[in-house]
Design an enzyme around this catalytic site. Structure first.
Site, PDB file in Angstrom:
ATOM      1  N   ASP A 460       0.912  -1.216   0.169  1.00 26.89           N
ATOM      2  CA  ASP A 460      -0.071  -0.050   0.038  1.00 26.89           C
ATOM      3  C   ASP A 460       0.851   1.377   0.038  1.00 26.89           C
ATOM      4  OD1 ASP A 460      -2.264  -1.378   0.260  1.00 26.89           O
ATOM      5  OD2 ASP A 460      -2.746  -1.066   2.257  1.00 26.89           O
ATOM      6  N   ASP A 780      -4.519  -2.960   4.690  1.00 31.59           N
ATOM      7  CA  ASP A 780      -5.101  -2.468   6.415  1.00 31.59           C
ATOM      8  C   ASP A 780      -6.708  -2.079   6.257  1.00 31.59           C
ATOM      9  OD1 ASP A 780      -5.519  -0.368   4.410  1.00 31.59           O
ATOM     10  OD2 ASP A 780      -4.418   1.391   5.328  1.00 31.59           O
ATOM     11  N   ASP A 784      -9.241  -5.529   1.899  1.00 29.39           N
ATOM     12  CA  ASP A 784      -7.952  -6.175   1.766  1.00 29.39           C
ATOM     13  C   ASP A 784      -8.040  -7.694   2.265  1.00 29.39           C
ATOM     14  OD1 ASP A 784      -7.005  -4.005   0.466  1.00 29.39           O
ATOM     15  OD2 ASP A 784      -6.068  -3.285   2.403  1.00 29.39           O
TER      16      ASP A 784
END
Length: 1168
Positions: A460, A780, A784
Site C-alpha cells: 500500500d 489495512d 484487503d
C-alpha cells in the site's frame, strides 16, 4: 427517518449505581433476546422493554454518557453478567506430550528390542558354557562382565527416555510460545467505548454489559449488543451464519449486533448486552468445547485406520514437527472464511519430501543390514562350522538375533534425522521472538520463513511508504489556486462558512486533532488521517470544528453515506432547521466528485454553472499539477434539496452537486523507505505499489520512493486500464493476458480491493519467468482481507489496520513501516539458511554413520559404533547442533543475493559437494582406524569380539574420533555458499560457542567415565591428542573442498525440491481442505506407487503364465491400453484404509504395462 437514533433523556445521565438493587434484566433474558433476529427481535424489544432506551435503563446506563467507570459498578457487572473473556482450551500437560512422543514408531521398535535384550541378559540357560553352541558363547572370561549384559538394553532404554523428554519439552515450550503470542495479539486489540461522556479505548477484555460501544467500518465486534444509533451500517455475519451477503442494520428492521462479526460499512453506537461465554461467539465455543473430546477420539480412530505403508512410518517425527505447528495454528486462528487455497509453506513441503526420501533409504539400509548379519551368522554357524540347532543353545542364538536387530534399528534411527523438526522449530521460534523487536508480530510461524523466499511485495502507499501524517498544502477556492494554505481573510466569508461546516459535520465524529503529548511536539491525529488533514485546514483557517459538532450532534444527522471503496466519497445529510428541505455535504476523490458537480462557487461565493469543458480545464490546470507534486486531491461539495427525495437512490442523490473547493493533501514519504526499497531491489525482490490514489499522485510517490527509476520501461496503470488489459470479452480474467501485464507493472493506481486480489492471485499462479513467484502483500482495510489471505505472506498494519485485516494476515507490522518488511525478509532468509546449515551437518553425520554401521556390520558382524553411542551421536549432537546452527543471527549480507523461490532445492550442489566431501574424509579415517587402528596405536584389536565382551580401546578410539570429526565439521557447517572463512561472526553467536564446548566436555566425560553403558574405556592423553588432531583435520579438509569449483562437478545432484505445481492433481486442488497438505500428498504418493508396483508384478506373472501354458484366454489383458478411468480405479482401491484389495479392473488396466509402452496416465494419479 433514515438515520437511526434512539431517543434518550437529556442532560447528564450517567447511571447512578444502585449497589443494593439488582439490574432490571437477567443474563438469561439477554441471551434469549440476542438469539432473535430482525423483526422478531424488534417486536420482542417493543413488547418487553418498550425500546432500546428501556433496556439501557434496566442496565443502568446512558446511551449518550455511557457508564460512570466506577470500579465497584464494573465489578458488580462482572459478577452479574460475566467477563468478556473466553477461556482457551486447556493445553496438553507435559505427561500427555511425553505419551505422544512415545508413539514414534522407531522409538517403539527400539524399546521392544531393548526390553528383549534386557530379558535375555537375565536369562542364563544351562547350555551357556557348552561348546556345542559354537563361538557364540565363547570368549567371556570375566564372570562379572557376563553379568553386565543387561547394561546395553538399559542404556538404550535410558537414551529413549532422553529422546522422549527432549521432544516433549520442545513441544511444551512451542505450545507455551503459541499461547504467549496469542495473548499478545489479544492484548493488542482495543475497542472504543463511551464512559463518563468521554470516548476512550479499552482492551476488549475490559468491556462489560451496559457499556456504550462506538462501532465503525473495519471493526470486529468483541461482544453482542443492540444498536442505539447507526449510519448506513452493514455487517458481514458470514463467520456466524455462513451467509456472504452483508446485513443492513437499523433500529426499525434489525438492531441486533453479534460478536465475531465484521463491520463492512458505516458507523454507529451500541449498548453491550452479552460478553464472553454468554455472547454468540462464546456460546458456539462452549458447544465446540463440549464436542472437542469426542472429536479427538474420532480423529485418533481415523489415524489408526490410515493404513500408511510401513516404509513411511519412521518419519512420524518429521511430519510431527511441522503438522503440529499447523494444527496449533488452525486451533488458534478461528478463521472460518474459506478463501482460495494456500499451499503449505515452501520450506515445509521441501523438508517433507526430503524426509520421506531419507526415511525410505534408511529403511532399506537397515533391513539389508539385519538380513546380512543374520545370513552371515546362520551360514557361518550352521554351514561352515556345521553346528546343530539344539534346545539349550536357542536363547544364546536369540540373543545374537536381538543384537543384530538392535544394530539394524540403530542404523534406521541414525538415518532418520529426528533433529530436523527440532531445528525448524527452534529456528522459527528464535526468529519470531527477535522479529517482535523489529516490529513484526508473527501470527503464523511458517510466514516467517516464507518471507525469506519472497520475490515480490505488493505494498500500500498510505502509511506504509508514507508517514500517514497528512496536511493540506494547496487549495483551489473561489477560482484561485493557492500554492499554500490561504489566510482566512482571502476567502469569501460565505464560502468559508460553508467549507468549515462541511468539513466539521461531514467527517467521522471520532476523528479529532488533540494537543501534543509533549511540549513542542506535533498535534496528535486521532481517527481517519485524511479527515484529520481537513480538520487541520479548519484550524489553519483560524476556525474551530468542535462548537459546530456540539451544535449538530450525531443524533441530528439525518442520513450518512459512509465512505467505502466503491463510492470513494462520503456524504452527510442535515434537515434544515429554519425551513423545509435538506442540505447534503459531500467529500471524496476529486475526479469522482467533480464528475457529479454541475455548479462551482466563484470568488464572490455564488454558484456558477460548471460544464464538462470547465471540468477538463480544471483537471488539467489544478488537479494534475497537484497530483504531479505527489498530493492527494479531495473535492468538497454540497447540495440543497427542497423536498425529500428517495434516499436509497444513490445515483440521483449524489448528483447535481456544487463544488466548494478542491484541496491538495501531502503525505510525505518516510525518510527510510527509499533505502529499504533499494535493499529489496538488490535482494532480487520486486516492489509494486497498489493504491487507491490518483495515478499522477501514485507515480510521483513511486518515483520518490525509488519504485520507478527514470528511464526505465515500467508500467503505471489505473484499475480501469488494468482490467481492460487482463479481462476477455466476457469480463473474465485470463492468466495469459495477466502474464503480459504483471512482469512490467510497478504501480497500480485507483485500484479496488478486487484488483489487488486479482493481481496477487495472478502473480502467484503465473508460470512465466525462471521461478514461480512468492508474493507478500500489505493491507489495512477490511476489503484487503481476500488479498491478504491469498498472498503467501499477508502483512497487516498494526496502527492503521482494521481488525478484519489483522485477522486475515500472517504478520502484523506494529509500526506500519515498510522497513520492517525488509527486516522480515532478512529473518526469513536466515531461517532458511539456518535449516540448510543444519541439514548440511546432519546429513554428513547420517551418511557416514549409516555407511560405517552397515559395512562394519557386514564385514565384522558388529557395528563399530554401538547402539548407545549412535543414539548419543544422533540425539544429543543433533539436538545441540540444531540449537547451535538454528540460532545464528542474520546479517545484511543475506540481502545481497536473490531469493531462493519455490522451486530451488533445499540442498544446493555446493551443499551436496560439502556433504559428500566431508563424508569421504570421515569414512576414510573411520575405516583406516577400523581395519588398521590397532597397528597404528599399538593396541588390541576390537574386531570380532564375542557377545558381552568388555569395551575395547580400539572401538573407543573410533567412537571418539568420529565425534571429534562431527564437532569440527559443525564449524564448517556454518557456511553453505562455499565461503572460506568459517569462523566469521562466530563470536556473535554465544549459543554456538557454548554448544561446541559443552559437547566436547560431555564427550570427555562419556569416554573417560562412560564405561560399559557407552561401550567405552578410558583413553590416554596421547590418544586424546590424536583424536582431536584428526578432528581438526576436518577444518583443513573443508578449505580443500571449498577450493574445488562446484560447476566442474557435473555428477552432483540437488535434493529437497518443492513439489512442482504440475504434480498436484486436479482432485487435490478441488478438495474441500483449506490448504494443500504436501506432506500428506507425498505419503499418499508413496502408498500408491507401492501398491501399483505389486499390481504390476502380479500382472506380469499372469502374462508369463499365459505364455507358458500357451493359452489365449486373456488376450484382452495384453491388448487393452490403460485408460485414465481404470488408473483412477487402481489407486482408489489402493488407498482403502484397512486392507488392500487389488481389483480386477486395476489388473486389466495395468497388464498392458507389462507388454505395452509406459502408461501415460500414471502421472495423473499421484496424489489421489
Amino acid at each position: 427517518m433514515a438515520n437511526n437514533t434512539a431517543d434518550h433523556p437529556t442532560g447528564n445521565s450517567v447511571a447512578e449505581v444502585d449497589h443494593e438493587g439488582d439490574f432490571g434484566i437477567t443474563t438469561m433474558q439477554l441471551r434469549e433476546l440476542m438469539e432473535l433476529r430482525s423483526s422478531e427481535a424488534v417486536n420482542k424489544i417493543a413488547e418487553c422493554y418498550g425500546d432500546v432506551q428501556g433496556i439501557c435503563r434496566r442496565l443502568k446506563t446512558s446511551p449518550v454518557e455511557g457508564l460512570s467507570g466506577n470500579p465497584a459498578d464494573l465489578e458488580k457487572r462482572h459478577t452479574a453478567f460475566g467477563k468478556n473473556f473466553i477461556p482457551p482450551k486447556k493445553p496438553k500437560t507435559f505427561l500427555q506430550l511425553v505419551w505422544e512422543a512415545l508413539q514414534d514408531v522407531t522409538l517403539i521398535i527400539l524399546e521392544v528390542a531393548a526390553i528383549i535384550s534386557l530379558g535375555l541378559s537375565f536369562y542364563h540357560p544351562q547350555g551357556e558354557g557348552n561348546d556345542n553352541c559354537g563361538q557364540a558363547s565363547g570368549g567371556v572370561e570375566d564372570e562379572g562382565e557376563a553379568q553386565a549384559g543387561w547394561i546395553e538394553g538399559a542404556a538404550i532404554l535410558f537414551s529413549v527416555i532422553i529422546v522422549v523428554l527432549v521432544t516433549a519439552f520442545n513441544d511444551w515450550s512451542k505450545e507455551k510460545q503459541f499461547r504467549g503470542l496469542q495473548s499478545r495479539i489479544e492484548q493488542e486489540q482495543k475497542f472504543t467505548v463511551i464512559r463518563m461522556g468521554q470516548v476512550i479505548q479499552i482492551p476488549v477484555a475490559e468491556i462489560v454489559v451496559g457499556d456504550i460501544a462506538q462501532i465503525k467500518y473495519g471493526d470486529l465486534l468483541p461482544a453482542d449488543g443492540i444498536l442505539i444509533q447507526g449510519n448506513d451500517l452493514k455487517i458481514d455475519e458470514s463467520s456466524l451464519t455462513g451467509e456472504s451477503d452483508h446485513v443492513r442494520k437499523s433500529l426499525e428492521k434489525d438492531p441486533m449486533l453479534l460478536s465475531g462479526t465484521h463491520v463492512m460499512e458505516g458507523s454507529g453506537r451500541m449498548v453491550v448486552t452479552a460478553v464472553g461465554l454468554n455472547s454468540q461467539t462464546g456460546i458456539i465455543f462452549t458447544l465446540l468445547g463440549a464436542g472437542s473430546e469426542d472429536e479427538e477420539k474420532k480423529v485418533k480412530k481415523a489415524k489408526t485406520q490410515d493404513g500408511i505403508a510401513l516404509e513411511i512410518q519412521p518419519l512420524k517425527s518429521e511430519e510431527g514437527g511441522e503438522s503440529e505447528e499447523k494444527e496449533e495454528k488452525e486451533k488458534k486462528e478461528k478463521r472460518k472464511v474459506n478463501v482460495t487455497k494456500k499451499e503449505k509453506s515452501v520450506l515445509q513441503s521441501k523438508l517433507t519430501r526430503l524426509a520421506v526420501q531419507i526415511g525410505k533409504a534408511g529403511l532399506i539400509m537397515s533391513a539389508v543390514t539385519v538380513i546380512i548379519l543374520i545370513l552371515y551368522f546362520v551360514i557361518d554357524t550352521f554351514g561352515v562350522q556345521g553346528r546343530e540347532w539344539t534346545a539349550e543353545c536357542t536363547p544364546i542364538y536369540i540373543q545374537y538375533f536381538v543384537k543384530f536387530f538392535i544394530i539394524g534399528v540403530t542404523v534406521l534411527v541414525v538415518a532418520v534425522p529426528e533433529g530436523l523438526p527440532l531445528a525448524v522449530t527452534i529456528s522459527l521460534a528464535y526468529s519470531v521472538k527477535k522479529m517482535m523487536k523489529d516490529n513484526n508480530l508473527v501470527r503464523h510461524l511458517d510466514a516467517c520463513e516464507t518471507m525469506g523466499n519472497a520475490t515480490a511485495i505488493c505494498s500500500d502507499k498510505t502509511g506504509t511508504l508514507t508517514m500517514n501524517r497528512m496536511t493540506v498544502v494547496q487549495a483551489f477556492i473561489g477560482d484561485t489556486h493557492y500554492k499554500s494554505v490561504p489566510e482566512s481573510e482571502a476567502i469569501n466569508p460565505e464560502t468559508l462558512e460553508m467549507l468549515v461546516n462541511s468539513i466539521s459535520i461531514n467527517s467521522a465524529y471520532t476523528t479529532k486533532i488533540l494537543p501534543p503529548e509533549k511540549e513542542g511536539g506535533l498535534p496528535r491525529h486521532v481517527g481517519n488521517k485524511t479527515e484529520c488533514a481537513l480538520l487541520g485546514l479548519v484550524l489553519d483557517l483560524k476556525r474551530d470544528y468542535q462548537p459546530i459538532r456540539d451544535e449538530v450532534p450525531e443524533e441530528k444527522l439525518y442520513k450518512v453515506y459512509t465512505f467505502n471503496s466503491s463510492r470513494k466519497s462520503m456524504s452527510t445529510v442535515l434537515k434544515n432547521t429554519s425551513g423545509p428541505g435538506f442540505r447534503m455535504y459531500s467529500k471524496g476523490a476529486s475526479e469522482i466528485v467533480l464528475r457529479k458537480c454541475s455548479h462551482i462557487l466563484d470568488a464572490s461565493g455564488q454558484p456558477r454553472v460548471f460544464k464538462a469543458k470547465d471540468r477538463d480545464e480544471m483537471v488539467r490546470k489544478v488537479i494534475e499539477p497537484m497530483a504531479c507534486d505527489g498530493l492527494r486531491t479531495i473535492c468538497i461539495a454540497m447540495r440543497d434539496f427542497t423536498t425529500e427525495p428517495d434516499w436509497d437512490n444513490e445515483a440521483d442523490i449524489l448528483n447535481d452537486l456544487t463544488c466548494i473547493c478542491v484541496v491538495g493533501i501531502e503525505d510525505p514519504v518516510r525518510h527510510e523507505v527509499p533505502e529499504a526499497i533499494s535493499k529489496c531491489q538488490r535482494a532480487g525482490i520486486t516492489v509494486r505499489m497498489v493504491t487507491g490514489d490518483n495515478i499522477n499522485t501514485a507515480r510521483a510517490i513511486a518515483t520518490k520512493c525509488g519504485i520507478l527509476q527514470p528511464g526505465e520501461d515500467f508500467l503505471c496503470l489505473e484499475g480501469k486500464d488494468f482490467n481492460q488489459q487482463i479481462r476477455n470479452d466476457k469480463g473474465e480474467v485470463e492468466q495469459e493476458r495477466l502474464d503480459k501485464v504483471w512482469p512490467k507493472l510497478r504501480v497500480l493506481a485507483r485500484s479496488s480491493p478486487t484488483d489487488k486480489h486479482t493481481l496477487v492471485k495472478g502473480i502467484i499462479d503465473s508460470t512465466v519467468g525462471e521461478t514461480r513467484q512468492v508474493v507478500a502483500v500489505t493491507g489495512d482495510g477490511t476489503n484487503d482481507g481476500p488479498a491478504l489471505k491469498k498472498a503467501d505472506v499477508g502483512f497487516a498494519m498494526g496502527i492503521a489496520g482494521t481488525d478484519v485485516a489483522k485477522e486475515a494476515s500472517d504478520i502484523i507490522l506494529t509500526d506500519d513501516n515498510f522497513t520492517s518488511i525488509v527486516k522480515a525478509v532478512m529473518w526469513g532468509r536466515n531461517v532458511y539458511d539456518s535449516i540448510s546449515k543444519f541439514l548440511q551437518f546432519q546429513l554428513t553425520v547420517n551418511v557416514v554413520a549409516v555407511i560405517v554401521a552397515f559395512t562394519g556390520a557386514c564385514i565384522t558382524q558388529d557395528s563399530p559404533l554401538k547402539a548407545v553411542q549412535m543414539l548419543w551421536v544422533n540425539l544429543i549432537m543433533d539436538t545441540l547442533a540444531s540449537l547451535a546452527l538454528a540460532t545464528e543471527p542474520p546479517t545484511e549480507a543475506l540481502l545481497l543475493r536473490r531469493p531462493y523461490g519455490r522451486d530451488k532445492p533445499l540442498i544446493s550442489r555446493t551443499m551436496m559437494k560439502n556433504i559428500l566431501g566431508h563424508a569421504v574424509y570421515q569414512l576414510i579415517i573411520t575405516f583406516t582406524l577400523l581395519f588398521a587402528g590397532e597397528k597404528i596405536f599399538n593396541i588390541d584389536s576390537g574386531r570380532n569380539s564375542p557377545l558381552h565382551s568388555p569395551p575395547s580401546e580400539h572401538y573407543t578410539i573410533i567412537f571418539n574420533v568420529f565425534v571429534m570429526m562431527q564437532l569440527f565439521n559443525e564449524i564448517n557447517a556454518r557456511k553453505i555458499h562455499g565461503e572460506r572463512n568459517v569462523f566469521e561472526g562466530i563470536y556473535r553467536n554465544p549459543i554456538f560457542c557454548c554448544v561446541v564446548l559443552g559437547t566436547f566436555a560431555l564427550q570427555i566425560i562419556i569416554v573417560q567415565f562412560g564405561g560399559k553403558p557407552f561401550s567405552c574405556t578410558a583413553l590416554t592423553i596421547d590418544q586424546w591428542l590424536w583424536c582431536v588432531f584428526i578432528g581438526v583435520g576436518e577444518l583443513l579438509w573443508g578449505q580443500f573442498i571449498s577450493a574445488i569449483p562446484t560447476h566442474r562437478l557435473k555428477f552432483l545432484k540437488e535434493a529437497g525440491h518443492g513439489i512442482p505445481k504440475g504434480d498436484i492433481s486436479e482432485e487435490v486442488l478441488t478438495e474441500g481442505a483449506d490448504e494443500i497438505d504436501l506432506a500428506e500428498m507425498e505419503l499418499r504418493r508413496g502408498q500408491i506407487l507401492w501398491f501399483r508396483g505389486l499390481n504390476r508384478i502380479q500382472t506380469q506373472m499372469d502374462v508369463v503364465y499365459t505364455f507358458q501354458t500357451g493359452q489365449t484366454a486373456v488376450p484382452g489383458a495384453l491388448r487393452r491400453q490403460p485408460s485414465v478411468v481404470s488408473q483412477q480405479n487402481d489407486s482408489k482401491t489402493v488407498s482403502s484404509p484397512t486392507h488392500v484389495g487389488i481389483s480386477s479392473s486395476s489388473l486389466s488396466a495395468n497388464s498392458a504395462a507389462a507388454a505395452g509402452p509406459p502408461d501415460p496416465a500414471s502421472s495423473s494419479t499421484t496424489g489421489n
